[in-house]
Design an enzyme around this catalytic site. Structure first.
Site, short mmCIF file in Angstrom:
data_model
loop_
_atom_site.label_atom_id
_atom_site.label_comp_id
_atom_site.label_asym_id
_atom_site.label_seq_id
_atom_site.Cartn_x
_atom_site.Cartn_y
_atom_site.Cartn_z
N THR A 29 0.83 -1.21 0.00
CA THR A 29 0.00 0.00 0.00
C THR A 29 0.86 1.27 0.00
O THR A 29 0.76 2.12 -0.89
CB THR A 29 -0.92 -0.01 1.25
N VAL A 30 1.74 1.37 1.00
CA VAL A 30 2.51 2.61 1.14
C VAL A 30 3.62 2.68 0.08
O VAL A 30 3.84 3.74 -0.53
CB VAL A 30 3.12 2.72 2.57
N LYS B 256 6.00 1.71 13.00
CA LYS B 256 5.96 2.07 14.44
C LYS B 256 6.21 0.86 15.32
O LYS B 256 6.78 0.96 16.40
CB LYS B 256 4.65 2.73 14.82
N GLU C 89 8.55 9.79 9.98
CA GLU C 89 7.34 10.63 10.05
C GLU C 89 6.06 9.83 9.88
O GLU C 89 5.06 10.05 10.57
CB GLU C 89 7.42 11.72 8.97
N GLY D 292 -12.82 -2.34 5.18
CA GLY D 292 -11.36 -2.19 5.13
C GLY D 292 -10.82 -1.21 6.16
O GLY D 292 -9.64 -0.88 6.14
N ASP E 154 -1.61 -0.49 19.05
CA ASP E 154 -1.10 0.34 17.94
C ASP E 154 -0.97 1.80 18.41
O ASP E 154 0.06 2.45 18.18
CB ASP E 154 -2.07 0.22 16.75
N LYS F 147 2.56 4.20 18.89
CA LYS F 147 2.73 5.55 18.33
C LYS F 147 2.95 6.58 19.45
O LYS F 147 3.78 7.48 19.32
CB LYS F 147 1.49 5.93 17.52
N1 LIG Z 1 -1.07 1.15 5.17
C1 LIG Z 1 -1.09 2.27 5.86
O1 LIG Z 1 -2.01 3.08 5.74
C2 LIG Z 1 0.04 2.62 6.79
C3 LIG Z 1 0.00 3.82 7.53
C4 LIG Z 1 1.07 4.16 8.37
C5 LIG Z 1 2.13 3.28 8.48
N2 LIG Z 1 2.12 2.11 7.78
C6 LIG Z 1 3.28 1.22 7.93
O2 LIG Z 1 3.92 1.09 6.66
C7 LIG Z 1 4.51 -0.19 6.54
C8 LIG Z 1 4.01 -0.85 5.25
O3 LIG Z 1 2.61 -0.98 5.32
P1 LIG Z 1 1.74 -1.41 4.03
O4 LIG Z 1 0.32 -1.18 4.44
O5 LIG Z 1 2.26 -0.75 2.82
O6 LIG Z 1 2.04 -2.98 3.97
P2 LIG Z 1 1.63 -4.00 2.82
O7 LIG Z 1 0.61 -3.42 1.92
O8 LIG Z 1 1.34 -5.31 3.48
O9 LIG Z 1 2.98 -4.16 1.96
C9 LIG Z 1 4.11 -4.80 2.47
C10 LIG Z 1 5.11 -4.97 1.33
O10 LIG Z 1 6.32 -5.47 1.87
C11 LIG Z 1 6.75 -6.61 1.13
N3 LIG Z 1 7.47 -7.50 2.05
C12 LIG Z 1 7.05 -8.00 3.22
N4 LIG Z 1 8.03 -8.73 3.79
C13 LIG Z 1 9.07 -8.67 2.95
C14 LIG Z 1 10.39 -9.22 2.97
N5 LIG Z 1 10.80 -9.97 3.98
N6 LIG Z 1 11.21 -8.94 1.94
C15 LIG Z 1 10.80 -8.17 0.92
N7 LIG Z 1 9.58 -7.62 0.82
C16 LIG Z 1 8.73 -7.88 1.83
C17 LIG Z 1 5.48 -7.21 0.58
O11 LIG Z 1 5.81 -7.96 -0.56
P3 LIG Z 1 4.82 -9.06 -1.16
O12 LIG Z 1 3.58 -8.31 -1.56
O13 LIG Z 1 5.58 -9.60 -2.31
O14 LIG Z 1 4.57 -10.04 -0.07
C18 LIG Z 1 4.70 -5.94 0.23
O15 LIG Z 1 5.10 -5.44 -1.01
C19 LIG Z 1 4.15 -0.95 7.83
O16 LIG Z 1 5.19 -0.83 8.75
C20 LIG Z 1 2.92 -0.20 8.33
O17 LIG Z 1 2.74 -0.29 9.74
C21 LIG Z 1 1.12 1.75 6.94
#
Ligand SMILES: NC(=O)c1ccc[n+]([C@@H]2O[C@H](COP(=O)([O-])OP(=O)(O)OC[C@H]3O[C@@H](n4cnc5c(N)ncnc54)[C@H](OP(=O)(O)O)[C@@H]3O)[C@@H](O)[C@H]2O)c1
Length: 441
Positions: free
Chosen positions: A15-16, A108, A132, A190, A204, A208
């Site tokens: 997502t991010v 976090k 951030e 979602g 969570d 933070k």
């Molecule tokens: N989503 C939000 O709104 C949000 C807001 C604030 C902070 N965050 C933080 O941002 C971070 C990412 O969140 P997200 O929502 O973007 O997560 P996500 O959608 O689950 O994406 C995670 C990504 O990391 C890859 N990945 C996971 N383990 C891996 C590894 N060992 N080696 C290589 N690639 C790996 C996954 O690859 P595959 O798809 O190939 O498995 C996927 O592309 C987290 O720490 C989350 O707490 C997210």
């Protein structure tokens, strides 16, 4: 360092990560103006290669399934960790720092658990570790505390920093629906994870809050010593009684310097005055109120999660790291994690706080019950501000008794609650919710 272009590597393209790549590719002109350097998206590592690229256009050799092509790549200057979790991410960030790379993360959970070690490593290696997006998503609260409020002693901060809980509580207030029903609906839309424990149990928000209080008070408090309570026990009755009393229930993350010069750090459901701005932060939105001794009360409001708001914060961090590479900024980490840091304040444990309380007990509907309860409160030096007694339930001849107290000690309140719940006339465990009257706005 004389460098006209800086190479960025992403770990994670979910997502991010997708949002970050979109901004880096579509806003390169704006970014190079703001950063004073050109940022190039060099590599993206994820576990599996995607069939589709969601309209994001970069060369084929940019994508890899091997994280070391980012972490150990001598051409990459800034590593952006967006994989989440605490094991691989800790390893990758540690390696990247030791390889002399600046790091940006949104994680976090990792920082709450291993922040001390990682920030020290970054400090030793003279690189930045920016975070951030880890707290309140798109709201620039980390930079604000670290830089804009550097001349302030932070008196208190109050955060609505978990969008899932805020969505659920807002729906309970607006729709008159029970917690479990709203949770299911939030999962379907979602707004809540399939396993929502981390959010609804308050963890969570606590992770933070620890980052915010570390910046505000220079204190790296152990997570096991802070009080964390989620929203699972909040009932529709509580929501309605709170409203009758002029309050709204929110999951509030609180950091507060008290009169004993120790810092209260706690997360729990809280009754907020209905007219306060924080009480009116609805849906999945986040808000953080910070009160500094010089600046006074301030309020930050916005989207605490989601692809583009979170990516906006991540890219701002990348730009900052870019500036420190070209020598424009000090890359040193916050005083909270500096090896030479000495916290000026101590942690106030939950037993030592003083606040006002809302108590709801289910009691037998007969004379003398209120007298028994108020006598226990009186013995523990807790004085009653108001009482509401609701009509009996027809089936079991019980009634709800709602009491609002004046300021009282938590320790005394906990003793009193044990005695109240042990009374024959009280059915089941009473509900206890803390009240914050002075949230500034
Ligand atoms: N989503 C939000 O709104 C949000 C807001 C604030 C902070 N965050 C933080 O941002 C971070 C990412 O969140 P997200 O929502 O973007 O997560 P996500 O959608 O689950 O994406 C995670 C990504 O990391 C890859 N990945 C996971 N383990 C891996 C590894 N060992 N080696 C290589 N690639 C790996 C996954 O690859 P595959 O798809 O190939 O498995 C996927 O592309 C987290 O720490 C989350 O707490 C997210």
């Amino acid at each position: 360092m004389d460098k006209s272009s800086i190479n960025v590597g992403l770990l994670g393209w979910g997502t991010v990560g997708t949002g970050v790549s979109k901004i880096l590719l579509s806003q390169s002109g704006l970014i190079s103006q703001n950063a004073g350097v050109e940022l190039r998206l060099k590599k993206i590592a994820k576990r599996t290669l995607p069939a589709l690229r969601d309209g994001v256009d970069f060369p084929d050799d940019c994508l890899t399934t091997d994280p070391s092509e980012v972490v150990d790549n001598p051409e990459i200057d800034i590593v952006v960790e967006l994989i989440g979790g605490v094991t691989d991410s800790r390893d990758f960030i540690g390696r990247a720092i030791q390889n002399g790379k600046h790091v940006v993360t949104a994680n976090k959970a990792l920082l709450a658990e291993h922040g001390g070690e990682l920030f020290r490593l970054a400090d030793e290696n003279r690189v930045s570790l920016n975070f951030e997006a880890s707290t309140a998503g798109g709201i620039p609260i980390i930079k604000t505390l670290r830089e804009s409020f550097a001349a302030n002693r932070i008196q208190s901060l109050y955060g609505i920093i978990n969008g899932t809980c805020n969505y659920i509580l807002s729906q309970m207030h607006e729709g008159g629906v029970d917690f479990k029903v709203v949770l299911k609906e939030a999962q379907a839309k979602g707004y809540a994870e399939a396993d929502p424990t981390l959010d609804i149990e308050g963890h969570d928000a606590a992770q933070k809050l620890l980052l915010l209080t570390a910046l505000a008070y220079g204190m790296n408090a152990p997570s096991e010593h802070i009080h964390v309570e989620g929203i699972t026990k909040i009932t529709q009755q509580d929501i309605q009684y709170a409203r009758e009393l002029g309050y709204v229930i929110k999951l509030l993350a609180i950091g507060k310097l008290n009169s004993a010069k120790s810092v209260e750090i706690r997360v729990h459901p809280t009754l907020l005055p209905m007219q306060s701005l924080l009480a009116n932060v609805g849906g999945a939105f986040n808000a953080v109120c910070v009160i500094g001794d010089a600046v006074g009360p301030t309020l930050f409001y916005g989207q605490g999660a989601g692809e583009m708001p979170t990516a906006s914060a991540v890219v701002a961090d990348i730009i900052d790291a870019g500036k420190s590479i070209v020598g424009d900024r000090d890359s040193r980490v916050s005083r909270a994690w500096r090896t030479d840091a000495k916290p000026e304040v101590s942690l106030c444990l939950i037993d030592d706080i003083e606040t006002r309380y809302y108590i709801r007990s289910v009691v037998q509907d007969k004379p003398g019950v209120l007298a028994q309860i108020s006598s226990i409160l009186g013995e523990h030096r807790i004085s009653i501000a108001s009482v509401i007694q609701k009509e009996r339930y027809e089936t079991d001849e019980t009634a709800s008794l709602v009491i609002v107290t004046h300021m009282a000690s938590e320790k005394n309140m906990q003793f009193a609650m044990k005695e109240i719940d042990a009374l024959d006339v009280v059915k089941g465990a009473s509900q206890l919710i803390r009240i914050e009257e002075e949230v500034a706005f």
